[in-house]
Design a protein around this motif. Structure first.
Motif, PDB file in Angstrom:
ATOM      1  N   THR A 126      -3.490  -5.385   4.317  1.00 33.70           N
ATOM      2  CA  THR A 126      -3.319  -4.697   5.596  1.00 33.70           C
ATOM      3  C   THR A 126      -4.172  -3.437   5.666  1.00 33.70           C
ATOM      4  O   THR A 126      -4.600  -2.892   4.640  1.00 33.70           O
ATOM      5  N   ILE A 127      -4.385  -2.957   6.883  1.00 35.23           N
ATOM      6  CA  ILE A 127      -5.117  -1.704   7.080  1.00 35.23           C
ATOM      7  C   ILE A 127      -4.385  -0.564   6.391  1.00 35.23           C
ATOM      8  O   ILE A 127      -5.004   0.321   5.780  1.00 35.23           O
ATOM      9  N   HIS A 128      -3.052  -0.566   6.469  1.00 33.68           N
ATOM     10  CA  HIS A 128      -2.265   0.484   5.811  1.00 33.68           C
ATOM     11  C   HIS A 128      -2.494   0.474   4.299  1.00 33.68           C
ATOM     12  O   HIS A 128      -2.689   1.527   3.684  1.00 33.68           O
ATOM     13  N   LEU A 152      -7.899   5.613  -0.294  1.00 34.50           N
ATOM     14  CA  LEU A 152      -8.112   6.937   0.289  1.00 34.50           C
ATOM     15  C   LEU A 152      -6.905   7.865   0.127  1.00 34.50           C
ATOM     16  O   LEU A 152      -6.990   8.889  -0.547  1.00 34.50           O
ATOM     17  N   ALA A 153      -5.787   7.531   0.759  1.00 34.17           N
ATOM     18  CA  ALA A 153      -4.669   8.466   0.830  1.00 34.17           C
ATOM     19  C   ALA A 153      -4.033   8.749  -0.529  1.00 34.17           C
ATOM     20  O   ALA A 153      -3.808   9.912  -0.884  1.00 34.17           O
ATOM     21  N   LEU A 154      -3.719   7.704  -1.284  1.00 34.66           N
ATOM     22  CA  LEU A 154      -3.070   7.924  -2.576  1.00 34.66           C
ATOM     23  C   LEU A 154      -3.968   8.675  -3.558  1.00 34.66           C
ATOM     24  O   LEU A 154      -3.494   9.598  -4.236  1.00 34.66           O
ATOM     25  N   PRO A 155      -5.259   8.328  -3.671  1.00 36.57           N
ATOM     26  CA  PRO A 155      -6.121   9.150  -4.528  1.00 36.57           C
ATOM     27  C   PRO A 155      -6.146  10.616  -4.096  1.00 36.57           C
ATOM     28  O   PRO A 155      -6.152  11.524  -4.944  1.00 36.57           O
ATOM     29  N   TYR A 156      -6.153  10.855  -2.796  1.00 33.02           N
ATOM     30  CA  TYR A 156      -6.178  12.242  -2.305  1.00 33.02           C
ATOM     31  C   TYR A 156      -4.884  12.969  -2.676  1.00 33.02           C
ATOM     32  O   TYR A 156      -4.918  14.102  -3.183  1.00 33.02           O
ATOM     33  N   LEU A 157      -3.750  12.327  -2.455  1.00 25.63           N
ATOM     34  CA  LEU A 157      -2.474  12.976  -2.754  1.00 25.63           C
ATOM     35  C   LEU A 157      -2.313  13.217  -4.248  1.00 25.63           C
ATOM     36  O   LEU A 157      -1.851  14.281  -4.674  1.00 25.63           O
ATOM     37  N   ARG A 158      -2.684  12.235  -5.057  1.00 27.01           N
ATOM     38  CA  ARG A 158      -2.535  12.401  -6.507  1.00 27.01           C
ATOM     39  C   ARG A 158      -3.414  13.510  -7.046  1.00 27.01           C
ATOM     40  O   ARG A 158      -3.022  14.242  -7.955  1.00 27.01           O
ATOM     41  N   TRP A 168      -3.860  11.789   5.280  1.00 24.65           N
ATOM     42  CA  TRP A 168      -4.450  12.062   3.958  1.00 24.65           C
ATOM     43  C   TRP A 168      -5.702  11.208   3.730  1.00 24.65           C
ATOM     44  O   TRP A 168      -6.639  11.664   3.059  1.00 24.65           O
ATOM     45  N   ALA A 169      -5.720  10.014   4.275  1.00 22.30           N
ATOM     46  CA  ALA A 169      -6.932   9.197   4.179  1.00 22.30           C
ATOM     47  C   ALA A 169      -8.094   9.894   4.871  1.00 22.30           C
ATOM     48  O   ALA A 169      -9.221   9.937   4.352  1.00 22.30           O
ATOM     49  N   ALA A 177      -8.771   2.872  14.039  1.00 21.18           N
ATOM     50  CA  ALA A 177     -10.145   2.491  14.393  1.00 21.18           C
ATOM     51  C   ALA A 177     -11.122   3.603  14.035  1.00 21.18           C
ATOM     52  O   ALA A 177     -12.221   3.340  13.524  1.00 21.18           O
ATOM     53  N   ALA A 178     -10.744   4.851  14.302  1.00 22.18           N
ATOM     54  CA  ALA A 178     -11.635   5.978  13.995  1.00 22.18           C
ATOM     55  C   ALA A 178     -11.856   6.103  12.494  1.00 22.18           C
ATOM     56  O   ALA A 178     -12.982   6.372  12.034  1.00 22.18           O
ATOM     57  N   LEU A 179     -10.799   5.898  11.709  1.00 22.73           N
ATOM     58  CA  LEU A 179     -10.938   5.978  10.249  1.00 22.73           C
ATOM     59  C   LEU A 179     -11.871   4.881   9.741  1.00 22.73           C
ATOM     60  O   LEU A 179     -12.793   5.153   8.950  1.00 22.73           O
ATOM     61  N   LEU A 180     -11.657   3.646  10.187  1.00 20.26           N
ATOM     62  CA  LEU A 180     -12.507   2.546   9.736  1.00 20.26           C
ATOM     63  C   LEU A 180     -13.948   2.743  10.172  1.00 20.26           C
ATOM     64  O   LEU A 180     -14.887   2.455   9.412  1.00 20.26           O
ATOM     65  N   ALA A 181     -14.150   3.270  11.393  1.00 21.38           N
ATOM     66  CA  ALA A 181     -15.508   3.506  11.882  1.00 21.38           C
ATOM     67  C   ALA A 181     -16.208   4.594  11.080  1.00 21.38           C
ATOM     68  O   ALA A 181     -17.428   4.560  10.902  1.00 21.38           O
TER      69      ALA A 181
END
Length: 671
Positions: free
Chosen positions: A108-110, A117-123, A216-217, A251-255
């Motif tokens: 999934t996109i999530h 992206l998000a988990l590496p940033y938070l960790r 966070w992503a 969409a903005a994140l993927l773009a």
């Protein structure tokens, strides 16, 4: 970018190979073109076009010819339908196994946003083991405030038509927002600061909602732009399914990662803008609109194999975006194709204040038109755009009646429309896991579900061991417990007793296991644990409150109406339009419900073909048209629509004649 991994060419021989492997019917020109195209483009695929099957076929061809050991295909959607289709259709083949493993990524996109992206940033910013779960985050935030303070705050929010459950953030500074709108007071107020306190403590504890992870992503991409280049090389081909349901933020994140205009990655997006029913007007994707308006960058598949020409003709005017050429076409149904059914599609006109005969008229019509052997092809559904009850009392004679699905059948329960994937208690996970195992006759998925629940308990009493962040929770739990043989045996014994031997769980048995689970969860923590925490999660809950029998797709007796005629009967399953999107039915009845206006009164001109498309319509009616289009394109054999009498009351004779002219058969329940 020089040296960027190349996309394999798809040939006619490749198409013949996968057609044989997957048992595909003769593919037409449009479908072959989709399989062959290797550049960035969008495809609008109509309902029943076999979109997911085509996506899987294309992936199989490419995976068979893929030459890159560390770069793969990235397939993103909002559900795991593509992955499940690969497992079902190709799981026994080497190419299917290849697709489901590194270097490819199908999820999934999530999950993509979290993992890369998000988990590496938070960790890297002090959150070693964040928990992403809406229910856990809401429960934690609810308990941040003291009882008296929370009571006052909740009353204030209630007066603003919202609640603590809706509190969220949209930026990395944790500025307060609601899930559907801005927070209703300014940042300098005590109320706003109380709301921000909830978010700050939740973030410090690592509790986040699913949508919040996109914040966070975005932070990682903004602070480290080289991440986009790295991911583009990691995934030279990106295929996004169900693109119409992608939000502005997604969409903005993927773009920003996969630039479709100038980036090295090929980005192919698949969807149907006419089935965009999961977003409000405020969530529309204007960041990277779908489908593309660029010349030569869009193709369409307008021929459905789900239904025949009659249903296609009736549904086509409700397509908000008109399909190219002759509009929606139907070359199905694939089974019992000799049945045309042009004169059997049904309009049911009912009195504004009485829905009693609607479901019976639908069921009786089905029994009159079809033999039992034909009915066995699929399920019959009655669906509405609104299916949850209102807070206000609405009954016959009220201006909003019928407002929701329950007004057609008083015993309807929206909670029973699908299994609860996020039980509120650990024993709820046990109940649900047992039902999953009974339905699939496969213990693996049920055991994994229970293991997820045990990790949630661990989270509530302390900090879970880092190994529990692995995808395979059951294996991870056994690994963490291995140094404590007694605890490992205790866990294994419970799994054997209740998820393999399938011993029924009772309240007495469960209460006896509660101390054992406190101990187990403590052993799964790193550092100190509060063994007295988690009381509400360990409470007893009856099976019916948390899990339902999974005998078939949405086959829950609580939401099934049986209509009989002589010694024959037909089962009609009730639900919402959103729940049945993506499904195929034998027959579908679209119920009139109320959201600002009665849906039947707002769409009747499209049913008589007095209007077509959504040009010039406001966002509310565009939403109605899209929902109606989804409902009318579910069935293979029969479509029906329930109309309030008010929808045609201005000129009944003319309206009836126009409906007849379009091929509708009419059952008039009005006296």
């Amino acid at each position: 970018m020089t040296g960027h991994p190349a996309i394999p060419e798809v040939t006619d021989d490749d198409i013949a190979w996968i057609s044989d492997i997957m048992g595909l019917d003769d593919l037409d020109v449009d479908r072959k073109a989709f399989l062959k195209r290797s550049e960035t483009f969008d495809v609008s695929a109509c309902p029943g076009s076999g979109k997911t099957t085509l996506v899987v076929a294309k992936l199989a061809i490419l995976a068979r010819k893929w030459q890159h050991a560390t770069s793969g295909i990235c397939v993103l959607s909002h559900t795991n339908v593509a992955r499940e289709e690969i497992q079902n259709r190709l799981g026994h083949t080497p190419v299917g196994h290849r697709l489901l493993h590194y270097p490819h990524f199908i999820d999934t996109i999530h999950t993509f946003a979290n993992r890369f992206l998000a988990l590496p940033y938070l960790r890297s910013n002090g959150y070693p083991s964040p928990l992403i779960d809406d229910d856990v985050a809401k429960a934690f935030r609810w308990n941040v405030l003291q009882v008296q303070e929370r009571w006052k705050f909740e009353n204030w929010l209630k007066n603003k038509h919202t609640s603590i459950d809706e509190i969220t953030f949209c930026d990395s500074d944790l500025s307060v927002a609601l899930t559907s709108r801005d927070f209703p007071t300014a940042a300098h107020t005590a109320t706003y600061q109380r709301a921000q306190k909830i978010l700050l403590e939740s973030a410090a504890a690592g509790h986040f909602r699913y949508e919040e992870m996109f914040v966070w992503a975005e932070c990682l991409v903004q602070e480290y732009p080289e991440v986009a280049a790295s991911l583009s090389r990691r995934f030279p081909l990106v295929l996004i399914d169900e693109m119409q349901d992608t939000s502005q933020r997604q969409a903005a994140l993927l773009a920003s990662i996969f630039d479709r205009a100038n980036g090295p990655s090929v980005v192919q997006r698949v969807g149907d803008p006419n089935q965009e029913i999961f977003k409000s007007g405020q969530e529309q994707n204007t960041a990277d609109p779908f489908p593309d308006v660029g010349e030569g960058r869009t193709m369409s598949i307008a021929n459905s194999r789900r239904f025949g020409p009659a249903i296609a003709t009736l549904a086509n005017p409700l397509a908000v975006i008109s399909l190219d050429g002759d509009g929606l076409q139907g070359s199905g149904p694939q089974r019992a194709a000799e049945f045309s059914g042009h004169s059997s599609n049904l309009i049911i006109v009912f009195p504004d204040n009485n829905t009693d005969g609607v479901l019976e008229a639908f069921g009786t019509h089905i029994l009159e038109k079809f033999e039992d052997d034909t009915l066995a092809i699929g399920d019959c559904f009655a669906v509405g755009g609104v299916h949850r009850p209102a807070q206000e009392a609405i009954g016959p004679g009220h201006g909003k009646f019928p407002r929701s699905v329950e007004h057609y059948w008083a015993e309807y329960s929206p909670e029973m429309s699908k299994p609860d994937q996020h039980p509120k208690t650990l024993v709820g996970y046990v109940h649900h896991a047992q039902n999953m195992i009974r339905a699939s006759e496969d213990t693996a998925e049920g055991i994994a579900h229970f293991a997820t629940g045990l990790k949630r308990l661990t989270r509530q009493i302390g900090q879970p061991a880092s190994a529990l962040e692995r995808t395979r929770k059951h294996r991870a739990i056994r690994g963490v417990l291995a140094p404590a043989p007694e605890s490992l045996e205790s866990y294994d014994a419970f799994v054997r007793t209740f998820l393999i031997t399938m011993t029924p769980m009772t309240e007495e048995l469960w209460l006896g296991y509660v101390p054992q689970f406190r101990e187990l969860a403590g052993n799964l923590c790193q550092g100190d644990a509060n063994h007295n925490a988690g009381d509400s999660f360990l409470a007893w809950e009856e099976p019916q409150a948390n899990a339902v029998e999974l005998e078939g797709p949405q086959e829950h007796s609580e939401n099934v109406v049986k209509v009989t005629s002589g010694d024959r009967e037909v089962c009609i399953r009730l639900g919402s339009i959103h729940q049945v999107k993506g499904q195929t039915h034998f027959a579908t009845l679209l119920l009139s419900t109320f959201q600002n206006q009665h849906s039947s009164e707002k769409i009747v001109h499209w049913l008589t073909v007095g209007k077509s498309s959504g040009t010039g319509e406001g966002i509310q009616n565009v939403t109605r048209l899209k929902q109606s289009y989804v409902a009318l394109t579910r069935p293979t054999h029969l479509v029906a629509v329930a109309l309030r009498n008010s929808a045609i009351a201005k000129d009944r004779t003319k309206a009836m004649a126009m409906l007849h002219a379009q091929g509708w058969e009419i059952r008039d329940l009005c006296p």
